[in-house]
Design an enzyme around this catalytic site. Structure first.
Site, PDB file in Angstrom:
ATOM      1  N   GLN A 141       0.837  -1.204   0.000  1.00  0.00           N
ATOM      2  CA  GLN A 141       0.000   0.000   0.000  1.00  0.00           C
ATOM      3  C   GLN A 141       0.874   1.257   0.000  1.00  0.00           C
ATOM      4  O   GLN A 141       1.928   1.298   0.638  1.00  0.00           O
ATOM      5  CB  GLN A 141      -0.948  -0.002   1.205  1.00  0.00           C
ATOM      6  CG  GLN A 141      -0.250   0.030   2.563  1.00  0.00           C
ATOM      7  CD  GLN A 141      -1.206  -0.017   3.770  1.00  0.00           C
ATOM      8  OE1 GLN A 141      -2.415  -0.154   3.618  1.00  0.00           O
ATOM      9  NE2 GLN A 141      -0.655   0.100   4.971  1.00  0.00           N
ATOM     10  N   HIS A 160       0.833  -4.663   2.907  1.00  0.00           N
ATOM     11  CA  HIS A 160      -0.513  -4.853   3.447  1.00  0.00           C
ATOM     12  C   HIS A 160      -0.689  -6.328   3.801  1.00  0.00           C
ATOM     13  O   HIS A 160      -1.121  -6.652   4.892  1.00  0.00           O
ATOM     14  CB  HIS A 160      -1.587  -4.389   2.452  1.00  0.00           C
ATOM     15  CG  HIS A 160      -3.003  -4.562   2.954  1.00  0.00           C
ATOM     16  ND1 HIS A 160      -4.096  -3.944   2.400  1.00  0.00           N
ATOM     17  CD2 HIS A 160      -3.504  -5.300   3.968  1.00  0.00           C
ATOM     18  CE1 HIS A 160      -5.207  -4.281   3.064  1.00  0.00           C
ATOM     19  NE2 HIS A 160      -4.874  -5.111   4.007  1.00  0.00           N
ATOM     20  N   PHE A 208      -2.384  -5.278  13.475  1.00  0.00           N
ATOM     21  CA  PHE A 208      -2.430  -5.431  12.018  1.00  0.00           C
ATOM     22  C   PHE A 208      -1.813  -6.775  11.627  1.00  0.00           C
ATOM     23  O   PHE A 208      -2.408  -7.558  10.878  1.00  0.00           O
ATOM     24  CB  PHE A 208      -1.674  -4.264  11.388  1.00  0.00           C
ATOM     25  CG  PHE A 208      -1.790  -4.121   9.890  1.00  0.00           C
ATOM     26  CD1 PHE A 208      -2.857  -4.661   9.177  1.00  0.00           C
ATOM     27  CD2 PHE A 208      -0.828  -3.391   9.181  1.00  0.00           C
ATOM     28  CE1 PHE A 208      -2.952  -4.503   7.785  1.00  0.00           C
ATOM     29  CE2 PHE A 208      -0.923  -3.222   7.803  1.00  0.00           C
ATOM     30  CZ  PHE A 208      -1.969  -3.787   7.106  1.00  0.00           C
ATOM     31  N   GLU A 242      -3.639 -10.025   9.913  1.00  0.00           N
ATOM     32  CA  GLU A 242      -3.203 -10.590   8.630  1.00  0.00           C
ATOM     33  C   GLU A 242      -2.818 -12.065   8.784  1.00  0.00           C
ATOM     34  O   GLU A 242      -3.129 -12.884   7.918  1.00  0.00           O
ATOM     35  CB  GLU A 242      -2.038  -9.781   8.053  1.00  0.00           C
ATOM     36  CG  GLU A 242      -2.432  -8.371   7.596  1.00  0.00           C
ATOM     37  CD  GLU A 242      -3.455  -8.368   6.459  1.00  0.00           C
ATOM     38  OE1 GLU A 242      -3.283  -9.138   5.498  1.00  0.00           O
ATOM     39  OE2 GLU A 242      -4.434  -7.588   6.533  1.00  0.00           O
ATOM     40  N   LYS A 297      -6.248 -14.065   9.466  1.00  0.00           N
ATOM     41  CA  LYS A 297      -7.155 -14.106   8.312  1.00  0.00           C
ATOM     42  C   LYS A 297      -6.528 -14.813   7.107  1.00  0.00           C
ATOM     43  O   LYS A 297      -7.164 -15.649   6.470  1.00  0.00           O
ATOM     44  CB  LYS A 297      -7.568 -12.687   7.917  1.00  0.00           C
ATOM     45  CG  LYS A 297      -8.501 -12.622   6.706  1.00  0.00           C
ATOM     46  CD  LYS A 297      -9.057 -11.217   6.480  1.00  0.00           C
ATOM     47  CE  LYS A 297      -9.978 -11.165   5.264  1.00  0.00           C
ATOM     48  NZ  LYS A 297     -10.567  -9.817   5.088  1.00  0.00           N
ATOM     49  N   HIS A 298      -5.282 -14.457   6.807  1.00  0.00           N
ATOM     50  CA  HIS A 298      -4.652 -14.968   5.575  1.00  0.00           C
ATOM     51  C   HIS A 298      -3.561 -16.004   5.839  1.00  0.00           C
ATOM     52  O   HIS A 298      -3.509 -17.043   5.182  1.00  0.00           O
ATOM     53  CB  HIS A 298      -4.063 -13.803   4.767  1.00  0.00           C
ATOM     54  CG  HIS A 298      -5.074 -12.795   4.325  1.00  0.00           C
ATOM     55  ND1 HIS A 298      -5.961 -13.023   3.307  1.00  0.00           N
ATOM     56  CD2 HIS A 298      -5.355 -11.542   4.781  1.00  0.00           C
ATOM     57  CE1 HIS A 298      -6.746 -11.958   3.127  1.00  0.00           C
ATOM     58  NE2 HIS A 298      -6.410 -11.046   4.012  1.00  0.00           N
TER      59      HIS A 298
HETATM   60  P1  5GP Z   1     -11.623  -4.868  -0.015  1.00  0.00           P
HETATM   61  O1  5GP Z   1     -13.045  -5.261   0.097  1.00  0.00           O
HETATM   62  O2  5GP Z   1     -11.257  -3.639   0.745  1.00  0.00           O
HETATM   63  O3  5GP Z   1     -11.035  -4.944  -1.387  1.00  0.00           O
HETATM   64  O4  5GP Z   1     -10.842  -6.022   0.740  1.00  0.00           O
HETATM   65  C1  5GP Z   1     -11.002  -6.234   2.106  1.00  0.00           C
HETATM   66  C2  5GP Z   1     -10.132  -7.367   2.519  1.00  0.00           C
HETATM   67  O5  5GP Z   1     -10.587  -8.589   1.929  1.00  0.00           O
HETATM   68  C3  5GP Z   1      -8.679  -7.263   2.068  1.00  0.00           C
HETATM   69  O6  5GP Z   1      -7.909  -6.457   2.890  1.00  0.00           O
HETATM   70  C4  5GP Z   1      -8.269  -8.705   2.138  1.00  0.00           C
HETATM   71  O7  5GP Z   1      -8.077  -9.110   3.469  1.00  0.00           O
HETATM   72  C5  5GP Z   1      -9.478  -9.394   1.596  1.00  0.00           C
HETATM   73  N1  5GP Z   1      -9.432  -9.524   0.123  1.00  0.00           N
HETATM   74  C6  5GP Z   1     -10.028  -8.710  -0.788  1.00  0.00           C
HETATM   75  N2  5GP Z   1      -9.819  -9.158  -2.042  1.00  0.00           N
HETATM   76  C7  5GP Z   1      -9.061 -10.273  -1.920  1.00  0.00           C
HETATM   77  C8  5GP Z   1      -8.539 -11.197  -2.861  1.00  0.00           C
HETATM   78  O8  5GP Z   1      -8.714 -11.102  -4.080  1.00  0.00           O
HETATM   79  N3  5GP Z   1      -7.828 -12.230  -2.364  1.00  0.00           N
HETATM   80  C9  5GP Z   1      -7.624 -12.387  -1.039  1.00  0.00           C
HETATM   81  N4  5GP Z   1      -6.900 -13.435  -0.640  1.00  0.00           N
HETATM   82  N5  5GP Z   1      -8.106 -11.540  -0.122  1.00  0.00           N
HETATM   83  C10 5GP Z   1      -8.822 -10.508  -0.556  1.00  0.00           C
HETATM   84  P1  5GP Z   2      -7.978  -6.730   5.449  1.00  0.00           P
HETATM   85  O1  5GP Z   2      -8.548  -5.569   4.746  1.00  0.00           O
HETATM   86  O2  5GP Z   2      -6.589  -7.148   5.117  1.00  0.00           O
HETATM   87  O3  5GP Z   2      -8.898  -7.808   5.798  1.00  0.00           O
HETATM   88  O4  5GP Z   2      -7.796  -6.114   6.874  1.00  0.00           O
HETATM   89  C1  5GP Z   2      -7.221  -4.921   7.129  1.00  0.00           C
HETATM   90  C2  5GP Z   2      -7.477  -4.753   8.611  1.00  0.00           C
HETATM   91  O5  5GP Z   2      -6.292  -4.330   9.205  1.00  0.00           O
HETATM   92  C3  5GP Z   2      -8.545  -3.742   8.892  1.00  0.00           C
HETATM   93  O6  5GP Z   2      -9.251  -4.134  10.043  1.00  0.00           O
HETATM   94  C4  5GP Z   2      -7.745  -2.500   9.176  1.00  0.00           C
HETATM   95  O7  5GP Z   2      -8.376  -1.636  10.079  1.00  0.00           O
HETATM   96  C5  5GP Z   2      -6.482  -3.079   9.782  1.00  0.00           C
HETATM   97  N1  5GP Z   2      -5.317  -2.257   9.485  1.00  0.00           N
HETATM   98  C6  5GP Z   2      -4.450  -1.813  10.396  1.00  0.00           C
HETATM   99  N2  5GP Z   2      -3.496  -1.068   9.820  1.00  0.00           N
HETATM  100  C7  5GP Z   2      -3.760  -1.057   8.491  1.00  0.00           C
HETATM  101  C8  5GP Z   2      -3.114  -0.446   7.386  1.00  0.00           C
HETATM  102  O8  5GP Z   2      -2.106   0.235   7.484  1.00  0.00           O
HETATM  103  N3  5GP Z   2      -3.680  -0.665   6.165  1.00  0.00           N
HETATM  104  C9  5GP Z   2      -4.798  -1.433   6.010  1.00  0.00           C
HETATM  105  N4  5GP Z   2      -5.281  -1.588   4.786  1.00  0.00           N
HETATM  106  N5  5GP Z   2      -5.431  -2.002   7.037  1.00  0.00           N
HETATM  107  C10 5GP Z   2      -4.911  -1.815   8.273  1.00  0.00           C
END
Ligand code: 5GP
Ligand code: 5GP
Length: 230
Positions: free
Chosen positions: A38, A65, A115, A119, A122-123
């Site tokens: 990011q 990220h 954070f 990560e 979840k992943h």
């Molecule tokens: P957003 O809805 O903001 O694109 O994604 C929210 C979160 O869903 C991301 O931070 C990530 O944790 C997960 N995510 C979104 N798109 C993908 C994807 O294509 N692959 C994976 N593995 N995770 C995703």
């Molecule tokens: P994802 O979108 O990967 O599922 O989750 C992102 C989560 O990590 C959200 O709950 C968000 O609030 C937290 N987070 C903490 N620090 C950061 C950051 O620097 N960038 C992003 N994208 N998410 C962060």
């Protein structure tokens, strides 16, 4: 004679069954990773804004990220093993590098643990068959060094100065530098300008090598996007 033969046949079947099971056990439960970085300027200049980490303002560089296991059909697993929770003690040797290269910008300010823990749970738990926690974070740190995005962009005259650049030039520079075509995700600044937010590169199941993406995420930037300062 007949019963001996069927005993032998049963043994063979058992061996084949066990072989299949062992293949199932070591096979990965995902097809590739997205390695997502990011741009902090674009996380912070939105309507939502951001909070600097308790350890201070991060440097003006792409931050990690996540490293996200994915399937070739575009879907992805998440939260795969609740018994394998994040343990800070396993990455104590990586803390300084993570604070620098994987800083948190969400509010309220944090030191990163939340954070990284999010990560991992979840992943990261979805790729635990190939990378346990320490190696998962180390792999992501190594991938960031390998991709060296900001230097590649700057060398090509694409600087984080609020200027507008063509999406194709940004993609082209990253392809030139890494060997592979990235996916660029945009977001909007507080005035509604589309800007470079995240860069996705695909990585093989070992977590070490960039590959061409089997599938790209959904979403589209404009053909000209801004690259804000941080
Ligand atoms: P957003 O809805 O903001 O694109 O994604 C929210 C979160 O869903 C991301 O931070 C990530 O944790 C997960 N995510 C979104 N798109 C993908 C994807 O294509 N692959 C994976 N593995 N995770 C995703
Ligand atoms: P994802 O979108 O990967 O599922 O989750 C992102 C989560 O990590 C959200 O709950 C968000 O609030 C937290 N987070 C903490 N620090 C950061 C950051 O620097 N960038 C992003 N994208 N998410 C962060």
């Amino acid at each position: 004679m007949k019963s001996k033969g069927s005993f032998f046949f049963m043994n063979i079947s058992l061996v084949l069954l066990l072989q299949n099971l062992s293949v199932l056990c070591v096979s990965q439960d995902f097809d590739f990773f997205y390695f997502v970085q990011q741009w902090p300027g674009s996380y912070c200049d939105t309507q939502k804004s951001c909070c600097y980490p308790t350890t201070g303002k991060p440097e003006a560089d792409f931050g990690i990220h996540g490293l996200w296991p994915n399937y070739n059909d575009g879907s992805y697993p998440s939260n795969c093993d609740s018994s394998n929770s994040f343990k800070q003690s396993e990455i104590s040797d990586l803390t300084n590098s993570l604070q620098k290269d994987w800083p948190t910008l969400a509010c309220p300010s944090g030191n990163g643990i939340q954070f990284w823990s999010h990560e991992w749970e979840k992943h990261g738990t979805c790729s635990e068959s190939v990378l346990q926690q320490h190696d998962y974070f180390e792999a992501a740190l190594t991938l960031k060094q390998k991709s060296n995005l900001l230097q590649a962009l700057n060398t090509a005259g694409i600087e984080a100065n609020g200027g507008s650049y063509s999406l194709s030039s940004i993609k082209g520079v990253i392809k030139e530098a890494t060997g592979y075509t990235p996916f660029i995700e945009c977001n909007d600044d507080s005035s509604g300008n589309s800007q470079l937010y995240q860069v996705y590169l695909c990585v093989d199941t070992s977590g070490s090598n960039f590959i061409e993406c089997p599938v790209f995420p959904n979403g589209k930037c404009g053909s000209q996007i801004q690259f804000p300062s941080f």
